[in-house]
Each structure stands twice: as C-alpha cells, then as structure tokens.
Design an enzyme around this catalytic site. Structure first.
Site, PDB file in Angstrom:
ATOM      1  N   LYS A 224       0.823  -1.222   0.000  1.00 59.06           N
ATOM      2  CA  LYS A 224       0.000   0.000   0.000  1.00 59.06           C
ATOM      3  C   LYS A 224       0.853   1.267   0.000  1.00 59.06           C
ATOM      4  CE  LYS A 224      -4.263  -1.979   1.813  1.00 59.06           C
ATOM      5  NZ  LYS A 224      -5.230  -2.084   2.918  1.00 59.06           N
ATOM      6  N   ARG A 258      -3.036  -9.968   5.797  1.00 56.54           N
ATOM      7  CA  ARG A 258      -3.507 -10.067   4.411  1.00 56.54           C
ATOM      8  C   ARG A 258      -2.424  -9.515   3.495  1.00 56.54           C
ATOM      9  NH1 ARG A 258      -5.858  -6.795   0.655  1.00 56.54           N
ATOM     10  NH2 ARG A 258      -7.348  -7.766  -0.770  1.00 56.54           N
TER      11      ARG A 258
END
Ligand code: 8Y7
Length: 285
Positions: A224, A258
């Site tokens: 991210k 995740r």
C-alpha cells in the site's frame, strides 16, 4: 482471554499463532491469458502456489477496491470469483474468504464453498448482514472513512483510534443483534482506507489498542501507499517494507496478515516466531 480461533462447517483455524491470508485478485488485468491457459487455470495456479508458500486463507476478490477505482456490476463480480471459489473448494483444503461488499456475491460465494466474508464496507450494503446471519459464517469487519472514490481527500478524525473503535463497536453490535455469533467476528482497522500516511502509522504504532475487543485482528498493508510513500518505492518495490510492517503488527497482536507476497511474509514470520519462543516476555497471541 480464551485462545482465539475461527470455526465454520467443521473447519478450525487456530489463531494461537499468526496466520497469513494470501490475496488473489481476479480482475481482467491480473491474469493475462497468454493463450495456453484460461484465466481460471492461471488464478488457480496462483492459489496453489500461495498455499504451498504458507497461506492459511485465500482471499478471492473480483472488484478493485483501490482508491478511485470504478465499481463493477454484480454479474461481472460473480463471473470473476465464483468459478475460482468452487475450484478451490473442490480441490484444496484451505480457508477461502471472499472480498466483496455485495450481498448477492456473498451468498453465491458461501454456496460455492467460501468460509469467510471479507467486507471493506463492514456489511453496510443492503442485506449483507442478513446473508452473514443466515450462514453464521466468519466475517471481517473493516473500518473505512468515506468511499473508495473520495476516501483519500483529506481525511480528518477527532480521535483516530477512538473513532475507528466506535465504528467497529457499532458494526459488531449490529452483527450481534442480527444473530451473528461473536466468535465469528474479525476486526480490521482498514489501513489506507481514508487515512493519511501519519494516521496509518499511528494506527500501526497503537494497534494493540484494538486487542481490548477480544476478537481476532486482521491487518492489510501489503504494497500500500503507506509503505511506498515512506520509502519512495513503486508498487513492485514494496515487499520488504510490507513484510516489516506486518511483522510489527504481529508484535502488536495482529492475528491475520492479508498480503500479496506470501512466501516472503511466511519466511519472516517463521524467523520471528522461532526467536519469540525463547523470549522471557514471550507474546501469547
Ligand atoms: C484490505 C482489504 C483491501 C484490508 C481487509 C489493497 C480487500 C486494497 N485492503 N480487506 N481489502 N483489509 N480486510 O491494496 O486492509 O489490497 S483492497
């Protein structure tokens, strides 16, 4: 506190040690068809690889939820995820989660063999709570401020951790009132979803404040912007930063990670846990 675990349809996921959730996005650009295989076969090959690399859960998603992404139709999402979920369910013994916000996709995925609903909108869409209540399956409730299209436009919080906790508390309450068992609920502060760089790192630094819910804690920071913007790296250069962030989260009590890069995460986790067994201040997850 009791040892954390998830149970559904006779399967048990022991969370006394952290588990890895491997990401499989089934979007048109993610599995290009070179002519030899079709998209389903390519995606399934990736799933098998992730399982061999150490993933306990496979997160199947058919809608891009990146900031500013367009929504896809229900039929398109069904066409993308259901065949893969069916194939994984028939051929592998791994937990399957479906990354969706739509009640109809949740229902079809559960019928096809999925075990966990991973909803970045925390079951706020029409009928989503009803579907999960009917199946009483595990569900991950994630915090997001705003909507994917506008969530990164200068997000503001009066009290970052407090506001996120209040949101999660309300969503948990809604689930319990609908008849979903407390031991089926997973929480996630939603890294990158309506948070600035510093808000994301404050969340990570104070992640242990979410342990008071007494529920499994899932985190997703893989590749991210919070990683890329800190180390000034493109998406394909964020593996090491992502691994470091998730290991830090483990130290703060995260139960499910995740990630895209399962092999790298799994190796780092193995080393971390091997040393941790000898620690005098050993963490019990
Ligand atoms: C998360 C997620 C995404 C996350 C949970 C991306 C679907 C964006 N991020 N689900 N999904 N938590 N539970 O970059 O942080 O992977 S999509």
């Amino acid at each position: 506190m009791q040892a954390k675990k998830l149970e559904y349809k006779g399967k048990v996921l022991d969370l006394s040690q952290p588990r890895i959730m491997g990401i499989v996005n089934v979007t048109p650009d993610s599995f290009s068809d070179g002519g030899q295989y079709n998209r389903l076969d390519l995606a399934f090959e990736r799933v098998k690889q992730l399982v061999l690399s150490g993933a306990s859960i496979i997160d199947v998603g058919g809608e891009s939820t990146r900031p500013g992404a367009d929504e896809v139709s229900e039929q398109e999402e069904l066409d993308r995820v259901i065949p893969l979920i069916e194939k994984i369910s028939n051929e592998l013994d791994v937990w399957i989660s479906v990354d969706t916000c739509k009640a109809a996709v949740m229902k079809a995925a559960l019928d096809a063999g999925a075990h966990i609903i991973n909803d970045i909108k925390a079951l706020t869409a029409d009928h989503a709570v009803d579907v999960v209540a009917k199946y009483n399956c595990p569900v991950c409730l994630m915090h997001m401020k705003g909507q994917p299209k506008n969530m990164q436009d200068d997000p503001h919080y009066d009290d970052l951790i407090g506001d996120i906790s209040s949101f999660l508390f309300e969503r948990i309450d809604t689930c319990l009132n609908a008849g979903i068992s407390r031991d089926r609920i997973i929480i996630d502060p939603g890294f990158g979803f309506g948070k600035t760089l510093d808000q994301n790192y404050k969340l990570l630094g104070q992640l242990d404040r979410f342990l008071s819910f007494g529920l499994p804690l899932l985190v997703g920071m893989s590749r991210k912007s919070m990683i890329g913007n800190l180390i000034n790296a493109n998406v394909d250069e964020r593996v090491i930063g992502s691994v470091a962030a998730h290991l830090y989260a483990v130290q703060k009590g995260a139960n499910i990670l995740r990630v895209h890069d399962v092999k790298e995460m799994s190796e780092a986790l193995k080393v971390y846990l091997y040393a941790n067994q000898y620690s005098k201040t050993k963490k019990l997850f």
